[in-house]
Every structure is written in C-alpha cells, then in structure tokens.
Design an enzyme around this catalytic site. Structure first.
Site, PDB file in Angstrom:
ATOM      1  N   GLU A 158     -10.831  74.104  37.478  1.00  0.00           N
ATOM      2  CA  GLU A 158     -12.069  74.553  36.811  1.00  0.00           C
ATOM      3  C   GLU A 158     -12.873  75.501  37.674  1.00  0.00           C
ATOM      4  OE1 GLU A 158     -13.908  70.497  36.608  1.00  0.00           O
ATOM      5  OE2 GLU A 158     -15.662  71.508  37.422  1.00  0.00           O
TER       6      GLU A 158
ATOM      7  N   ASP B  25     -11.261  77.532  32.987  1.00  0.00           N
ATOM      8  CA  ASP B  25     -12.248  77.604  31.897  1.00  0.00           C
ATOM      9  C   ASP B  25     -12.582  79.082  31.684  1.00  0.00           C
ATOM     10  OD1 ASP B  25     -14.591  77.687  30.397  1.00  0.00           O
ATOM     11  OD2 ASP B  25     -15.619  76.138  31.559  1.00  0.00           O
TER      12      ASP B  25
ATOM     13  N   HIS C 117     -11.710  72.988  31.252  1.00  0.00           N
ATOM     14  CA  HIS C 117     -13.046  72.459  31.536  1.00  0.00           C
ATOM     15  C   HIS C 117     -14.055  73.093  30.585  1.00  0.00           C
ATOM     16  CE1 HIS C 117     -16.902  73.460  33.620  1.00  0.00           C
ATOM     17  NE2 HIS C 117     -16.820  72.236  34.101  1.00  0.00           N
TER      18      HIS C 117
ATOM     19  N   GLU D 250      -8.764  64.136  39.444  1.00  0.00           N
ATOM     20  CA  GLU D 250      -9.177  65.547  39.290  1.00  0.00           C
ATOM     21  C   GLU D 250      -9.910  66.111  40.504  1.00  0.00           C
ATOM     22  OE1 GLU D 250     -11.262  66.288  35.605  1.00  0.00           O
ATOM     23  OE2 GLU D 250     -12.443  67.917  36.500  1.00  0.00           O
TER      24      GLU D 250
ATOM     25  N   TYR E 169     -21.194  60.069  34.868  1.00  0.00           N
ATOM     26  CA  TYR E 169     -21.931  60.656  35.990  1.00  0.00           C
ATOM     27  C   TYR E 169     -22.730  59.583  36.715  1.00  0.00           C
ATOM     28  CZ  TYR E 169     -20.904  65.458  34.644  1.00  0.00           C
ATOM     29  OH  TYR E 169     -20.262  66.639  34.386  1.00  0.00           O
TER      30      TYR E 169
ATOM     31  N   ASN F 262     -22.919  64.750  40.023  1.00  0.00           N
ATOM     32  CA  ASN F 262     -21.530  64.471  40.363  1.00  0.00           C
ATOM     33  C   ASN F 262     -21.442  64.382  41.889  1.00  0.00           C
ATOM     34  OD1 ASN F 262     -21.121  67.108  41.455  1.00  0.00           O
ATOM     35  ND2 ASN F 262     -20.498  67.926  39.458  1.00  0.00           N
TER      36      ASN F 262
ATOM     37  N   ASN G 105     -21.200  74.829  31.770  1.00  0.00           N
ATOM     38  CA  ASN G 105     -21.958  74.149  32.812  1.00  0.00           C
ATOM     39  C   ASN G 105     -21.253  74.292  34.156  1.00  0.00           C
ATOM     40  OD1 ASN G 105     -20.308  71.593  33.650  1.00  0.00           O
ATOM     41  ND2 ASN G 105     -20.044  71.844  31.452  1.00  0.00           N
TER      42      ASN G 105
ATOM     43  N   GLU H  92     -11.790  69.649  26.917  1.00  0.00           N
ATOM     44  CA  GLU H  92     -12.808  68.692  27.352  1.00  0.00           C
ATOM     45  C   GLU H  92     -13.907  68.590  26.319  1.00  0.00           C
ATOM     46  OE1 GLU H  92     -14.443  69.640  31.231  1.00  0.00           O
ATOM     47  OE2 GLU H  92     -15.184  67.586  31.443  1.00  0.00           O
ATOM     48  N   SER H  93     -14.646  67.493  26.344  1.00  0.00           N
ATOM     49  CA  SER H  93     -15.828  67.367  25.486  1.00  0.00           C
ATOM     50  C   SER H  93     -16.831  66.483  26.215  1.00  0.00           C
ATOM     51  CB  SER H  93     -15.370  66.800  24.139  1.00  0.00           C
ATOM     52  OG  SER H  93     -16.185  65.785  23.690  1.00  0.00           O
TER      53      SER H  93
ATOM     54  N   ASP I 267     -12.849  62.158  38.430  1.00  0.00           N
ATOM     55  CA  ASP I 267     -13.116  63.528  38.875  1.00  0.00           C
ATOM     56  C   ASP I 267     -13.953  63.514  40.150  1.00  0.00           C
ATOM     57  OD1 ASP I 267     -13.719  66.188  39.146  1.00  0.00           O
ATOM     58  OD2 ASP I 267     -14.713  66.409  37.204  1.00  0.00           O
ATOM     59  N   ALA I 268     -13.376  64.042  41.240  1.00  0.00           N
ATOM     60  CA  ALA I 268     -14.072  64.051  42.538  1.00  0.00           C
ATOM     61  C   ALA I 268     -14.846  65.343  42.781  1.00  0.00           C
ATOM     62  CB  ALA I 268     -13.070  63.835  43.659  1.00  0.00           C
ATOM     63  N   ASN I 269     -14.768  66.286  41.842  1.00  0.00           N
ATOM     64  CA  ASN I 269     -15.525  67.543  41.960  1.00  0.00           C
ATOM     65  C   ASN I 269     -15.372  68.243  43.311  1.00  0.00           C
ATOM     66  OD1 ASN I 269     -17.258  66.043  39.607  1.00  0.00           O
ATOM     67  ND2 ASN I 269     -17.262  68.281  39.424  1.00  0.00           N
TER      68      ASN I 269
ATOM     69  N   LYS J 247     -13.613  60.076  30.867  1.00  0.00           N
ATOM     70  CA  LYS J 247     -13.591  60.515  32.276  1.00  0.00           C
ATOM     71  C   LYS J 247     -14.870  60.096  32.986  1.00  0.00           C
ATOM     72  CE  LYS J 247     -13.863  65.035  33.771  1.00  0.00           C
ATOM     73  NZ  LYS J 247     -13.343  66.412  33.761  1.00  0.00           N
ATOM     74  N   MET J 248     -14.735  59.732  34.243  1.00  0.00           N
ATOM     75  CA  MET J 248     -15.916  59.405  35.045  1.00  0.00           C
ATOM     76  C   MET J 248     -15.844  60.092  36.405  1.00  0.00           C
ATOM     77  SD  MET J 248     -15.061  55.479  36.135  1.00  0.00           S
ATOM     78  CE  MET J 248     -16.131  55.400  37.577  1.00  0.00           C
ATOM     79  N   LYS J 249     -17.007  60.195  37.033  1.00  0.00           N
ATOM     80  CA  LYS J 249     -17.114  60.832  38.343  1.00  0.00           C
ATOM     81  C   LYS J 249     -16.803  59.839  39.449  1.00  0.00           C
ATOM     82  CE  LYS J 249     -18.238  64.653  36.553  1.00  0.00           C
ATOM     83  NZ  LYS J 249     -17.341  65.807  36.679  1.00  0.00           N
TER      84      LYS J 249
HETATM   85  O1  LIG Z   1     -19.619  67.744  36.716  1.00  0.00           O
HETATM   86  C1  LIG Z   1     -19.184  68.890  36.527  1.00  0.00           C
HETATM   87  O2  LIG Z   1     -19.450  69.843  37.278  1.00  0.00           O
HETATM   88  C2  LIG Z   1     -18.278  69.130  35.365  1.00  0.00           C
HETATM   89  C3  LIG Z   1     -16.871  68.832  35.689  1.00  0.00           C
HETATM   90  O3  LIG Z   1     -16.431  68.782  36.812  1.00  0.00           O
HETATM   91  C4  LIG Z   1     -15.940  68.548  34.586  1.00  0.00           C
HETATM   92  O4  LIG Z   1     -16.367  68.562  33.451  1.00  0.00           O
HETATM   93  O5  LIG Z   1     -14.773  68.309  34.874  1.00  0.00           O
HETATM   94 MG   LIG Z   2     -14.272  68.515  36.830  1.00  0.00          MG
END
Ligand SMILES: O=C([O-])CC(=O)C(=O)O
Ligand SMILES: [Mg+2]
Length: 389
Positions: A265, A292, A322, A239, A156, A21, A55, A341-342, A213-215, A182-184
C-alpha cells in the site's frame, strides 16, 4: 464531437478520527476532493468526473493547484483525445500531467496525480455511458464480474478501547456480512497484541478469518518475533511488517512465516512494485499485493503495475488494493482483482459502496451506475456536487 476539460477544482477535506495504527494517528488526516469539469453533456447534464485520494496520505491541494491541474488545462485539448475524438484518452491526460517531471522519487506527487486520474476515468466512463468496470473489461477483452470480495478493515487502537470493544467491533462486521476482518498490531507490546488477537479470534470463531496489519512498524527482529507468535494462528494475512521499501526484510520474513503475507500500500509506482516482486520474496501462490491506485499515480499507472505482475507470473487475482474506495471496486470487477478493502466505520463518506449495496458472504455486487458510481452514494455525491455541479 470533441470533448475538452474546462476546469479542474480541488478542495481539501477532513477525514479525521481519533484512531491510531502502529505508525500514525488520524486526528489530522485530510483528503483532496477533485472535480474534472468537461464540456460534454450526457442526459442533459454536463459531465463532471470526481476523484479523491485514499486515507494514509494527506490532501495534495498544493501540488494539484500548482502543477498538475494547470498542465491539464494548458494542454491543447486535441492532444488529450482518444482515436475516436469523442472522448478523453486517460493515458494522454496522464502524460500531460507528468510532463517535465523526472523519474523516481514517488513521494506525494503520485497521490496528486492519482486523485486527478480517478476523476478523469470517472468522466471518461460517464462520457461513454457505462460503469467504469464494464468499460475496463471491454477494453481488456475480459468478462466483467460485478461480484467482488470485500473485507472489513478496522481494529485500530484508540483511547479507552478495551478487548470487549474490539470484540464488539469485530462482531459488528460479521453482522454486516463480512467474512474476513482486519485489525492493527504493532501499536502495543507483543503480549498485549497477542491478547487482542486471541480476543478477536474468539469473537469471530469459524464465521470469519482475521488479518493483521503492522503498518510497516517492525524491524526484522521484531517482525520475526511476531511471525513466530502469529504463525500459530490461522490468519488470513500478516500485513506490511517492515518499512515498505525494505525488500530484504520482506524476503527474510518468508523463512519464518509460511502463511500468507500482504504488502504494497505504500509503494507508489510500477517501478517500486517491480522491485517488491523482484527482491521482496513475495510468493505468488499465497501472498497478496495491496497497491492503491489513488495513492500511486492512478489507474493508468496501475495498468502498468498489472503488466509488471503478469511478466513475473503473478495473477491480478492476488491483488486486493488498500483504500476502500469505489475506484478499486471497479478495477476489481473489471480486471479480475482478488477483491477490495473496505472500512465499514471509517473515512466516510469517501469509502464504502453505493446506497443499498449490501455485503453478503463477504462479497458485494456492483450496481450498473455510469462512471465510478459516485452518483449512487448520496452522502459522497453531496460533497462532490458542492465542489462542482
Ligand atoms: O491504517 C492505515 O494506514 C490503513 C491501512 O494500513 C490499511 O488499510 O491497510
Ligand atoms: Mg495496511
């Protein structure tokens, strides 16, 4: 008939893959698998509760073996019982684990406690002879709803992955019944990410919505630059834009991003959740909260977080945790969360659903299995029984 915890076992397992990510890769990712062995017997079998962490944080064997498991095993078993004396009281077990721990600093210890807490709730529901989601609904005087919204997380970065591979991945989620994917983002340039987003949107058309999702990668300037690009698309959510504890950044973003945002998360306590709600500018009419329990001191603490939300006018239906584990599915079905989430293709066998459960129109229906329902997922249950049968 009183019950006691006779053993707590932990093993650290790989959940590694070449994905990346915006912040980390998962080439060395691990999880702690825990068994809480009781002396209760149901259907001729000793009751064992199982848990694991999500995770994103690593296995916590050291903390579990050195502090949290010994405290549970050293506690007078009578002090861990509920008022009937026939089952364990998860809150009392939680308090025993957290004895001699100062407040604040919710680093990795919240993961260790969350993992054991999952196993305790699994055991408690099995001893009660019920699915955890039904036990939770009963205790909170609610109607359980076994139909739960789930979305497919993926998208990812990984070596050699091009736009057609991303599109193929998204198509695969639609084919399996999901209607939110969802994508990163944030692991490439903004121009490249925009191309990836457009490719994903083209693939899913009007069959599904896309979340990104920008993590936690962006500073405020980059987060705003992305917000201006992203707000042109009908996204499900934007996100974890910046550092999880930078509430001012989160609040400032709302001015530039009118669409739904999601985060939480990497907040590991009800106090941190409360700070997000107080200072993060999150909007209860459209935004999403992703705390989570497996990473944040477990369900005992998650219940306190839900209380905090209630006090501040947030509905549990704004929570989509999450982690993609069955524990949060039970909380969603029992306590009315917005979904879960899944990860259809990742982190197996720890994520996902019991065998035979299918996604239809973005929802699954929880089977009536005792406890969290791990017994219904054969690949996962095999790992669990290898630890304690
Ligand atoms: O890539 C990750 O660390 C997982 C994550 O953020 C998510 O599932 O939203
Ligand atoms: Mg996330």
């Amino acid at each position: 008939m009183s019950v006691r915890i006779v053993d707590v076992r932990e093993i650290t397992k790989p959940i590694s893959s070449p994905i990346r990510n915006a912040y980390i890769d998962f080439t060395k990712m691990t999880t702690s698998l825990v068994a809480v062995v009781t002396d209760a017997v149901r259907d001729g079998k000793r009751v064992v509760g199982y848990g694991f962490n999500s995770n994103g944080r690593y296995g916590q064997g050291g903390l579990i073996r050195e502090r949290f498991a010994p405290r549970l095993l050293e506690a007078d078993p009578k002090t861990l019982l509920d008022s009937t004396g026939d089952n364990i009281d998860p809150d009392k077990a939680w308090a025993a684990m957290m004895s001699n721990e100062k407040p604040g600093g919710h680093g990795e210890r919240s993961v260790a406690v969350g993992t054991i807490d999952m196993a305790i709730w699994d055991a408690v529901a099995k001893i009660a002879g019920k699915p955890l989601f039904r036990l939770l609904a009963e205790r909170h005087k609610r109607e359980a709803n076994p139909r739960v919204f789930v979305y497919a997380a993926g998208g990812y970065y990984y070596p050699g992955k091009d736009l057609s591979a991303l599109r193929g991945e998204m198509r695969g989620y639609l084919d399996r019944g999901y209607n939110v994917v969802k994508m990163k983002i944030g692991g490439a340039s903004i121009a490249e990410d925009q191309e990836r987003i457009e490719a994903a949107l083209k693939e899913i058309g009007n069959q599904a919505q896309l979340a990104v999702d920008a993590n936690g990668r962006f500073d405020l300037e980059t987060g705003i630059a992305y917000a201006k690009m992203l707000r042109e698309y009908p996204l499900f959510w934007y996100e974890e834009v910046g550092d999880p504890l930078d509430f001012q950044l989160q609040a400032a973003l709302a001015e530039f991003y009118p669409g739904p945002m999601a985060t939480g998360e990497n907040l590991f306590s009800h106090q941190d959740a409360r700070n997000l709600i107080r200072y993060g500018g999150m909007r209860p009419d459209r935004d999403w909260l992703q705390f989570d329990c497996a990473l944040s001191y477990g369900l005992c603490e998650y219940l306190r977080t839900l209380d905090v939300l209630k006090t501040h006018g947030w509905s549990p239906s704004r929570c989509i945790p999450h982690g993609g584990h069955q524990m949060s599915l039970n909380i969603a079905a029992g306590l009315g969360l917005g979904g879960n989430e899944s990860y259809p293709d990742l982190f197996q066998p720890y994520g996902g659903f019991p065998d035979g459960v299918r996604v239809e129109n973005g929802h699954i229906t929880m089977p009536d299995l005792p406890g969290i329902g791990f017994e219904g997922k054969s690949d996962l249950y095999k790992e669990m029984t290898a630890l304690a049968d």
